[in-house]
Design an enzyme around this catalytic site. Structure first.
Site, PDB file in Angstrom:
ATOM      1  N   ASP A   1       0.689  -1.170   0.026  1.00 39.02           N
ATOM      2  CA  ASP A   1      -0.005   0.071   0.262  1.00 39.02           C
ATOM      3  C   ASP A   1       0.742   1.180   0.045  1.00 39.02           C
ATOM      4  OD1 ASP A   1       0.903  -0.419   2.512  1.00 39.02           O
ATOM      5  OD2 ASP A   1      -0.781  -0.781   3.421  1.00 39.02           O
TER       6      ASP A   1
ATOM      7  N   HIS B   1      -7.230  -4.757  10.160  1.00 42.98           N
ATOM      8  CA  HIS B   1      -6.877  -4.305   8.753  1.00 42.98           C
ATOM      9  C   HIS B   1      -5.647  -5.146   8.293  1.00 42.98           C
ATOM     10  CE1 HIS B   1      -4.526  -0.540   9.683  1.00 42.98           C
ATOM     11  NE2 HIS B   1      -3.475  -1.256   9.478  1.00 42.98           N
TER      12      HIS B   1
ATOM     13  N   GLU C   1      -9.522  -1.817   5.499  1.00 42.21           N
ATOM     14  CA  GLU C   1      -9.969  -1.467   6.676  1.00 42.21           C
ATOM     15  C   GLU C   1     -11.410  -2.539   6.672  1.00 42.21           C
ATOM     16  OE1 GLU C   1      -8.364   0.103   8.705  1.00 42.21           O
ATOM     17  OE2 GLU C   1      -7.912   1.983   7.948  1.00 42.21           O
TER      18      GLU C   1
HETATM   19  C1  GLP Z   1      -0.169   0.146   8.770  1.00 43.44           C
HETATM   20  C2  GLP Z   1       0.054  -0.860   7.471  1.00 43.44           C
HETATM   21  C3  GLP Z   1      -0.155  -2.193   7.821  1.00 43.44           C
HETATM   22  C4  GLP Z   1       0.602  -2.702   8.873  1.00 43.44           C
HETATM   23  C5  GLP Z   1      -0.505  -2.167   9.964  1.00 43.44           C
HETATM   24  C6  GLP Z   1       0.230  -2.472  11.667  1.00 43.44           C
HETATM   25  O1  GLP Z   1      -0.906   0.956   8.938  1.00 43.44           O
HETATM   26  N1  GLP Z   1      -0.691  -0.285   6.323  1.00 43.44           N
HETATM   27  O2  GLP Z   1       0.167  -2.838   6.379  1.00 43.44           O
HETATM   28  O3  GLP Z   1       0.362  -4.163   9.153  1.00 43.44           O
HETATM   29  O4  GLP Z   1      -0.677  -0.845   9.859  1.00 43.44           O
HETATM   30  O5  GLP Z   1       1.408  -1.795  11.777  1.00 43.44           O
HETATM   31  P1  GLP Z   1       2.537  -2.205  12.959  1.00 43.44           P
HETATM   32  O6  GLP Z   1       3.174  -3.335  12.744  1.00 43.44           O
HETATM   33  O7  GLP Z   1       3.173  -1.048  13.157  1.00 43.44           O
HETATM   34  O8  GLP Z   1       1.639  -2.205  14.113  1.00 43.44           O
END
Ligand code: GLP
Length: 292
Positions: free
Chosen positions: A102, A176, A181
């Site tokens: 993304d 998500h 979402e």
């Molecule tokens: C982000 C990304 C996701 C990711 C998630 C969790 O917004 N778009 O791909 O898996 O949030 O992030 P974290 O690993 O920092 O908890």
């Protein structure tokens, strides 16, 4: 789905790296026309990242394999493990393609929090994957038509690469996947989506304030994610426990986008004790991992 529960974040990183490299070893063989190592055979399931017996002919992972990349904190340790494996000569990812899940909409090219820049810093520069082989949706447009075209181009890029061999995934507190979402269609392809308010608040830590977090993104759809040959989800910490339990053991539902993992024939979840804390079938996962 295979579920591995390990003691801490370091163990998650090394276990997940093994699972990623096992998938990439199969991809290396498949893409070079050789016979791929058997999936899930005891030697690969518990083995040395698929590198067994390959020393004489070069690393088990090399060439233009396609690695799907996630941002966020969760996969950073895993990326360090891949770097280490490459430093030790066990794998060679320099000709690999990296494919992002993304990108934010509206950040200027070169913005340090754009996912292109994050993945360049955390993965590309460290593994020697140059920019031309680091593929990220183009979110730097301010009109819908250009963004829709960028999303369609991204699907085409993935198709042109022959698909994603192994997709690394994190999970949001709300379940998500990428930026899909709750409510995202289970068959969706890459498109523009609005970010949930809670996601913007969580990601505000990377920006000066929540107001600076973009409101929209271009994200691979859940159907796009499901097209990858192997999925490897990493999650650590109690804050993820509810989302992980819903994803792994809850119903397959758009209300928990990460539950689509249950639909994939080769999905692996690698969790620490905190993230696994609400799983009901824990004993079964541990027995399976121990080969019982
Ligand atoms: C982000 C990304 C996701 C990711 C998630 C969790 O917004 N778009 O791909 O898996 O949030 O992030 P974290 O690993 O920092 O908890």
């Amino acid at each position: 789905m295979e579920v591995f529960v390990v003691p801490d974040a370091d163990a998650v990183a090394s276990c997940a790296a093994r699972e990623v490299l096992e998938g990439l070893a199969r991809a290396t063989a498949r893409r070079s026309g050789a016979r791929p190592p058997a999936s899930g055979s005891p030697s690969t399931a518990k083995g040395q990242a698929g590198a067994k017996g390959a020393a004489a002919v070069g690393p088990a992972v090399s060439g233009p394999v396609v690695l799907g990349l996630a941002t966020g904190s969760s996969p950073l340790g895993l990326y360090r493990e891949l770097e280490r494996a490459q430093g030790e000569g066990r794998v060679d990812l320099r000709a690999a393609h990296g494919v992002a899940l993304d990108e934010y909409v509206g950040l200027l090219a070169g913005h340090p929090q754009s996912y292109r820049e994050v993945l360049r810093r955390e993965v590309g520069d460290r593994l020697g994957i140059d920019d031309a082989r680091l593929h990220v949706p183009d979110g730097a447009h301010d009109d819908e038509a250009s963004l829709a075209a960028a999303a369609a181009d991204y699907e085409e890029t993935i198709r042109g690469l022959g698909g994603v061999d192994v997709q690394i995934l994190g999970i949001g507190v709300n379940g998500h996947l990428g930026f899909n979402e709750p409510g995202s269609a289970l068959t969706s392809r890459t498109r523009v989506k609005r970010l949930a308010a809670s996601t913007r608040e969580e990601n505000a830590r990377f920006f000066d304030s929540v107001d600076d977090v973009p409101t929209h993104c271009v994200t691979q759809g859940l159907g796009t994610v499901l097209s990858a040959r192997r999925l490897v989800l990493v999650a650590t910490g109690e804050a993820k426990a509810r989302a992980v339990a819903n994803a792994v053991e809850g119903p397959l539902t758009a209300s928990c986008p990460a539950s689509v993992l249950q639909w994939h024939a080769d999905a692996v979840a690698v969790l620490d004790e905190g993230a696994a804390g609400l799983l009901a079938n824990r004993r079964y996962y541990d027995d399976s991992a121990a080969g019982l």
